[in-house]
Design a protein around this motif. Structure first.
Motif, short mmCIF file in Angstrom:
data_model
loop_
_atom_site.label_atom_id
_atom_site.label_comp_id
_atom_site.label_asym_id
_atom_site.label_seq_id
_atom_site.Cartn_x
_atom_site.Cartn_y
_atom_site.Cartn_z
N UNK A 181 -3.68 -3.24 1.55
CA UNK A 181 -4.19 -2.48 2.70
C UNK A 181 -3.05 -1.73 3.38
N UNK A 182 -1.91 -2.39 3.55
CA UNK A 182 -0.76 -1.75 4.19
C UNK A 182 -0.29 -0.54 3.39
N UNK A 227 0.15 3.70 -6.49
CA UNK A 227 -0.91 4.55 -5.95
C UNK A 227 -0.50 5.18 -4.61
N UNK A 228 0.25 4.43 -3.82
CA UNK A 228 0.63 4.89 -2.48
C UNK A 228 1.87 5.80 -2.49
N UNK A 262 2.11 -0.49 7.88
CA UNK A 262 2.53 -1.88 7.62
C UNK A 262 2.23 -2.83 8.77
N UNK A 263 1.09 -2.64 9.43
CA UNK A 263 0.80 -3.40 10.65
C UNK A 263 0.51 -4.88 10.39
N UNK A 264 0.27 -5.25 9.14
CA UNK A 264 0.02 -6.67 8.83
C UNK A 264 1.31 -7.47 8.75
N UNK A 265 2.45 -6.77 8.78
CA UNK A 265 3.73 -7.43 8.60
C UNK A 265 4.65 -7.12 9.77
#
Length: 310
Positions: A107-108, A148-149, A114-117
């Motif tokens: 998701x990040x 992919x990102x 990178x809001x999950x980390x």
């Protein structure tokens, strides 16, 4: 009345989209915190979609980590529901840190947020190092998300990451231990190109469940999907006037005789996990059974599927 009993009444008395005491079901559910996670799963399995207002209440009442978890996984659960795979929601919500950490990583990367980390410097390298260290069982999806990102080149230049990546056992990372988690990740992130895997548990999936890992979306698969939907819905075909035939069935027969059979079946196998292939196969097998059998049992591409077509 204890909270668990109250929650049961909420689920038994009303549909997920209805309101209670002026609140949506999820808001009423949150207001009765603490709650059973199984009750939340039941709600999501009914197809409840988390709203903006729900998220506001979650953010106000939950610790930050809890809010991020339920907001993210409720959204993904609705995607599984839309795919007709509500039975996988329990696995999604209750699986351990391997799956949740992998999903946070993907998701990040795909959102470029990178809001999950909580990493402050070299964020993407740290996220990649964290994933390759702690989520090795799901690494093929994390690596695919990096590529992919567009973050792969940046990460691959980092010496700390390169050391870890060079130590990976390539055979080990494609030996998949949990078929349901593999299927969840493929359904949630179909755009990620991952290598074919070997399933190690007794819970072996249908041969078609691994089709997307072997075959890729093409213009032909898009055409076959549209035509199969026309067959299933018993409606006229819109577009594809360049394909000979007035009906979807006739156009499929034209495609079968236009493209190499191996290419046609590869496009059909791509659709297998989306259940768009059976109507096409049933149509063709009436008249083309021998040619289909010969193509499927040809060497190289279709070896893995022979058992499923006997």
């Amino acid at each position: 009345m204890d909270n668990s009993t109250n929650n049961k009444n909420i689920f038994q008395s009303e549909l997920p989209c209805e309101k209670k005491n002026g609140h949506s079901i999820i808001q009423e559910f949150i207001n009765n915190y603490p709650y059973s996670v199984q009750d939340l799963i039941k709600l999501l399995e009914c197809g409840y979609q988390i709203t903006y207002e729900d998220r506001k209440i979650m953010k106000e009442q939950f610790p930050t980590d809890t809010y991020k978890y339920y907001a993210t996984f409720s959204r993904l659960a609705f995607k599984l529901y839309q795919e007709g795979q509500a039975e996988l929601i329990t696995t999604l919500i209750t699986s351990g840190v391997d799956l949740s950490g992998t999903i946070y990583t993907i998701e990040a990367l795909l959102s470029n947020k990178p809001e999950y980390f909580s990493f402050q410097t070299n964020v993407w390298v740290c996220i990649a190092n964290n994933a390759i260290t702690h989520y090795k069982n799901h690494w093929i999806f994390c690596e695919a998300a990096l590529k992919q990102s567009g973050k792969w080149e940046e990460v691959y230049k980092a010496e700390s990451f390169l050391r870890k990546h060079n130590k990976l056992d390539k055979n080990e990372i494609i030996a998949w231990k949990k078929p349901k988690e593999y299927k969840i990740l493929k359904l949630l992130y179909p755009q990620l190109q991952v290598p074919a895997v070997r399933f190690l548990e007794d819970e072996q999936p249908d041969p078609y469940q691994t089709a997307i890992s072997l075959f890729h979306k093409t213009e032909l698969s898009d055409m076959l999907e549209t035509l199969s939907i026309s067959i299933e819905k018993e409606r006229p075909v819109w577009g594809y006037h360049h394909i000979a035939g007035a009906t979807a069935e006739e156009k499929i027969n034209t495609l079968w005789h236009t493209f190499p059979h191996e290419e046609f079946l590869e496009a059909l196998f791509y659709l297998a996990d989306h259940k768009h292939s059976s109507s096409i196969l049933n149509l063709l097998i009436k008249e083309e059974a021998n040619e289909i059998r010969d193509a499927i049992h040809a060497p190289i591409h279709f070896t893995s599927y022979k058992q499923g077509w006997k």
